[in-house]
Design a protein around this motif. Structure first.
Motif, short mmCIF file in Angstrom:
data_model
loop_
_atom_site.label_atom_id
_atom_site.label_comp_id
_atom_site.label_asym_id
_atom_site.label_seq_id
_atom_site.Cartn_x
_atom_site.Cartn_y
_atom_site.Cartn_z
N ASN A 128 -19.66 13.22 -1.43
CA ASN A 128 -18.77 12.91 -2.57
C ASN A 128 -17.41 12.62 -2.17
N ARG A 129 -17.14 12.48 -0.77
CA ARG A 129 -15.61 12.42 -0.48
C ARG A 129 -15.26 10.99 -0.30
N SER A 130 -13.98 10.67 -0.87
CA SER A 130 -13.72 9.18 -0.55
C SER A 130 -13.62 8.79 1.16
N THR A 131 -14.14 7.42 1.31
CA THR A 131 -14.28 7.22 2.70
C THR A 131 -13.31 5.84 2.91
N TYR A 132 -12.62 5.79 1.63
CA TYR A 132 -11.76 4.49 1.87
C TYR A 132 -10.75 4.54 3.04
N SER A 133 -10.01 5.74 3.35
CA SER A 133 -9.02 6.01 4.35
C SER A 133 -9.73 5.43 5.66
N GLU A 134 -10.95 5.92 5.99
CA GLU A 134 -11.43 5.42 7.31
C GLU A 134 -11.62 4.04 7.52
N MET A 135 -11.36 3.19 6.70
CA MET A 135 -11.31 1.63 6.89
C MET A 135 -12.67 1.22 7.40
N GLY A 136 -13.84 1.44 6.64
CA GLY A 136 -15.03 1.10 7.14
C GLY A 136 -14.97 -0.59 6.91
N VAL A 137 -16.21 -1.36 7.15
CA VAL A 137 -16.13 -2.78 6.91
C VAL A 137 -16.00 -3.42 5.28
N GLU A 138 -16.47 -2.55 4.50
CA GLU A 138 -15.98 -2.84 2.94
C GLU A 138 -14.71 -2.70 2.69
N ALA A 139 -14.02 -1.58 3.30
CA ALA A 139 -12.70 -1.36 2.93
C ALA A 139 -11.82 -2.51 3.51
N VAL A 140 -12.08 -2.81 4.72
CA VAL A 140 -11.41 -4.13 5.41
C VAL A 140 -11.59 -5.50 4.55
N LEU A 141 -12.71 -5.36 3.95
CA LEU A 141 -12.98 -6.89 3.16
C LEU A 141 -12.21 -6.51 1.78
N ILE A 142 -12.12 -5.40 1.18
CA ILE A 142 -11.60 -5.33 -0.15
C ILE A 142 -9.85 -5.51 0.21
N ASN A 143 -9.43 -4.84 1.39
CA ASN A 143 -8.06 -5.03 1.83
C ASN A 143 -7.75 -6.61 1.91
N THR A 144 -8.68 -7.13 2.84
CA THR A 144 -8.40 -8.67 3.13
C THR A 144 -8.26 -9.32 1.68
N GLN A 145 -9.15 -9.03 0.63
CA GLN A 145 -8.99 -9.95 -0.48
C GLN A 145 -7.62 -9.66 -1.12
N GLY A 146 -7.23 -8.48 -1.05
CA GLY A 146 -5.74 -7.96 -1.67
C GLY A 146 -4.83 -8.77 -0.98
N ALA A 147 -4.74 -8.80 0.13
CA ALA A 147 -3.84 -9.25 1.01
C ALA A 147 -3.60 -11.03 0.91
N ALA A 148 -4.94 -11.63 0.64
CA ALA A 148 -5.23 -13.02 0.37
C ALA A 148 -4.51 -13.34 -0.97
N LEU A 149 -4.80 -12.22 -2.04
CA LEU A 149 -4.07 -12.55 -3.30
C LEU A 149 -2.53 -12.51 -3.29
N CYS A 150 -2.02 -11.67 -2.45
CA CYS A 150 -0.55 -11.69 -2.43
C CYS A 150 -0.04 -12.74 -1.71
N ALA A 151 -0.64 -13.20 -0.70
CA ALA A 151 -0.28 -14.50 -0.33
C ALA A 151 -0.05 -15.55 -1.21
N LEU A 152 -1.17 -15.57 -2.17
CA LEU A 152 -1.20 -16.68 -3.25
C LEU A 152 -0.10 -16.43 -4.08
N ALA A 153 0.28 -15.08 -4.49
CA ALA A 153 1.25 -14.96 -5.27
C ALA A 153 2.61 -15.54 -4.84
N ILE A 154 2.68 -15.76 -3.45
CA ILE A 154 3.90 -16.34 -2.90
C ILE A 154 4.03 -17.96 -2.93
N LEU A 155 2.87 -18.47 -2.29
CA LEU A 155 2.46 -19.80 -2.08
C LEU A 155 2.71 -20.72 -3.52
#
Length: 247
Positions: free
Chosen positions: A197-224
């Motif tokens: 039951n330990r968080s694996t977010y910091s290990e940057m698995g595929v799902e974590a990368v996918l989530i972070n990619t969505q967040g980065a794309a949203l931040c880019a939209l907040a600029i464009l």
């Protein structure tokens, strides 16, 4: 616009549309590959998956494109642009409503239930939905109902337009902030080792990368999106003669 400004404008629009479609597609990929798809209240875990996808659809994809209508369709009649702008906003409403019902059902039907409206994400979401509703009501009343008395209300509508546009951008920026905080919250709560039951977010698995990619794309939209909307050189009918010489 001259050739230089046109090239810059269409480059920014192209990047923005790639990100708008990309965020929507990535949210669907994430839900189907890692969150087991969709359901209604017969499976509250899968019902929750409607929430991020529909919120991204309503607040980011549809609202983002609705804001860009007046810049993209420069050669069209303003009334046609206004109809499309309103239509995209109308499409966003059921998406937001169903997404809200889904998250409340997910919290209330669990055993034990999860408290509602306690997180920063939910508070930002309430503010965003409130501004969206206010924008929609004021916009519909001012730019459609008052259009029945075109001559008598033209000055009022002209003065209200920049306020309406500014609050539209604020609402979009808040929607991005809400989505990014929601993705982070979901990643922290859901990405866990089932045995410890330990968080694996910091290990940057595929799902974590996918989530972070969505967040980065949203931040880019907040600029464009604000850059395209607020830049004077991209406004309908503006002559950028001084800037043309610099380009």
């Amino acid at each position: 616009m001259t050739r230089g400004w046109s090239c810059l404008f269409y480059l920014l629009v192209f990047l923005t549309e790639v990100l708008l479609f990309g965020v929507l597609i990535l949210s669907l990929v994430w839900v189907y590959l890692f969150r087991d798809g969709f359901a209604w209240n017969e499976d509250v875990a899968k019902q929750f998956n409607l929430h991020p996808v529909l919120m991204i659809t309503g607040f980011i994809f549809l609202m983002g494109n609705a804001m860009l209508v007046y810049r993209l369709f420069r050669c069209c009649n303003k009334l046609a642009s206004k109809i499309l702008h309103t239509f995209l906003y109308l499409l966003a409403v059921p998406c937001i409503v169903v997404a809200t019902i889904a998250v409340f059902d997910n919290h209330n039907l669990r055993n034990p239930p999860i408290p509602n409206l306690y997180s920063l994400h939910s508070w930002l979401g309430l503010v965003t939905m409130g501004l969206f509703a206010l924008q929609f009501v004021v916009g519909f009343f001012s730019f459609w109902i008052l259009l029945c008395c075109d001559q008598g209300t033209s000055n009022f509508r002209a003065n209200l337009l920049p306020i309406h546009s500014t609050f539209g951008i604020i609402t979009f920026m808040l929607a991005v902030a809400t989505a990014v905080s929601g993705y982070t919250e979901k990643a922290i709560f859901s990405l866990k080792d089932p045995t410890t039951n330990r968080s694996t977010y910091s290990e940057m698995g595929v799902e974590a990368v996918l989530i972070n990619t969505q967040g980065a794309a949203l931040c880019a939209l907040a600029i464009l999106v604000p850059v395209i909307i607020l830049s004077r050189a991209f406004q309908r009918g503006w002559q950028a003669s001084v800037f043309d010489q610099q380009l």
